[in-house]
Enzyme design. Structure first.
Site, short mmCIF file in Angstrom:
data_model
loop_
_atom_site.label_atom_id
_atom_site.label_comp_id
_atom_site.label_asym_id
_atom_site.label_seq_id
_atom_site.Cartn_x
_atom_site.Cartn_y
_atom_site.Cartn_z
N HIS A 177 0.80 -1.22 0.00
CA HIS A 177 0.00 0.00 0.00
C HIS A 177 0.83 1.28 0.00
CE1 HIS A 177 -3.88 -1.94 0.31
NE2 HIS A 177 -3.47 -2.66 1.34
N ARG A 225 6.81 -6.54 3.18
CA ARG A 225 5.56 -7.06 2.66
C ARG A 225 5.50 -6.85 1.14
NH1 ARG A 225 -0.57 -5.51 4.64
NH2 ARG A 225 0.03 -3.40 4.00
N ASP A 248 16.57 -11.89 -2.12
CA ASP A 248 17.92 -11.65 -2.62
C ASP A 248 18.49 -10.33 -2.12
OD1 ASP A 248 17.97 -14.05 -3.97
OD2 ASP A 248 17.67 -13.18 -5.96
N GLU A 290 -7.13 -12.17 5.96
CA GLU A 290 -7.82 -10.89 6.07
C GLU A 290 -9.17 -10.87 5.36
OE1 GLU A 290 -5.09 -7.93 4.61
OE2 GLU A 290 -4.09 -9.38 3.33
N ASP A 304 -8.92 -4.99 5.82
CA ASP A 304 -9.54 -5.82 4.79
C ASP A 304 -10.57 -6.76 5.39
OD1 ASP A 304 -8.48 -5.27 2.05
OD2 ASP A 304 -6.58 -5.52 3.08
#
Length: 248
Positions: A49, A74, A88, A152, A178
């Site tokens: 977000h 995230r 990585d 969620e 959510d």
């Protein structure tokens, strides 16, 4: 050669030790560096977000690396290629949003593990591998990789026990915003039905043997979540902390 870095956050979750964190949406590495010394156990960099993309996460990881705080990233979605790049870059803990069932949780696990344990793509001279200096990195990386998944939606909550049973899932996070929308209360995670669903979910996650997590700015829900057994918790978003501190 260099040793594989220990993931203190993963160890704390395995021991069911409460970990308090900061949700990060500000993209400036200087802000991340400043916040890293504030005493949080973890900081989460949000590419779902916030205006962050995977390449812009790297300087944030570098900024907080000298501090005793665990970095979580995230991704914007369950995507094997995105997760590969995040790993990585040196992230050892990933929080995957919108996991709906055990099959998606299993794919998320596979994305964090090299063959034959999973499907993570192999590269040698990555920051995660100490630029090739960590002996046995590809054989041992999973030992210190921590995978958190988000439930969620109402349908995902019904799958908590199945998701928790997936080997390699290290924690389950309940997303209040959510979830509120899924339960018919968009923009109102403080609705009593949403709060009850959250607390019931936390209890079920603990009963299934996994550490539950939550982000909430509601102090009553925050305390109730801890009381229900939440382990990795946050009540602060850096952008909102800044907003609330700006008083004319």
């Amino acid at each position: 050669m260099t040793d594989l870095p220990r993931n203190h956050f993963k160890a704390a979750l395995a021991a069911m030790q409460v970990q308090r964190g900061l949700w990060c949406q500000i993209t400036d590495p200087l802000v991340a560096e400043m916040a890293a010394g504030a005493g949080f156990d973890w900081m989460l960099f949000d590419t779902e977000h916030a205006p962050l993309e995977v390449p812009s996460v790297l300087p944030l990881l570098q900024a907080v690396a000298p501090f005793p705080v665990s970095a979580i990233v995230r991704p914007r979605v369950l995507d094997v290629a995105l997760m590969k790049k995040i790993l990585d870059h040196g992230a050892q803990t990933i929080l995957v949003p919108m996991i709906q069932n055990a099959e998606e949780a299993a794919l998320a696990v596979a994305a964090t593990r090299y063959p034959p344990r999973g499907i993570r793509g192999v590269a040698g001279a990555t920051r995660a591998a100490g630029f090739g200096r960590i002996a046995g990195y590809h054989q041992r990386a999973h030992e210190e990789t921590c995978l958190l998944v988000q439930v969620e939606t109402a349908s995902a909550l019904a799958q908590i026990e199945a998701i928790a049973a997936v080997e390699g899932v290290d924690g389950i996070f309940i997303g209040p915003a959510d979830l509120a929308a899924s339960l018919g209360h968009p923009g109102n995670p403080a609705h009593p039905a949403v709060k009850e669903a959250i607390l019931d979910g936390i209890r079920r996650i603990r009963a299934a043997g996994k550490p539950p997590g939550i982000l909430t700015m509601d102090p009553v829900l925050y305390d109730a979540a801890l009381g229900a057994g939440a382990i990795f918790v946050s009540k602060a978003i850096d952008l909102l902390v800044l907003r609330n501190g700006l008083k004319p």
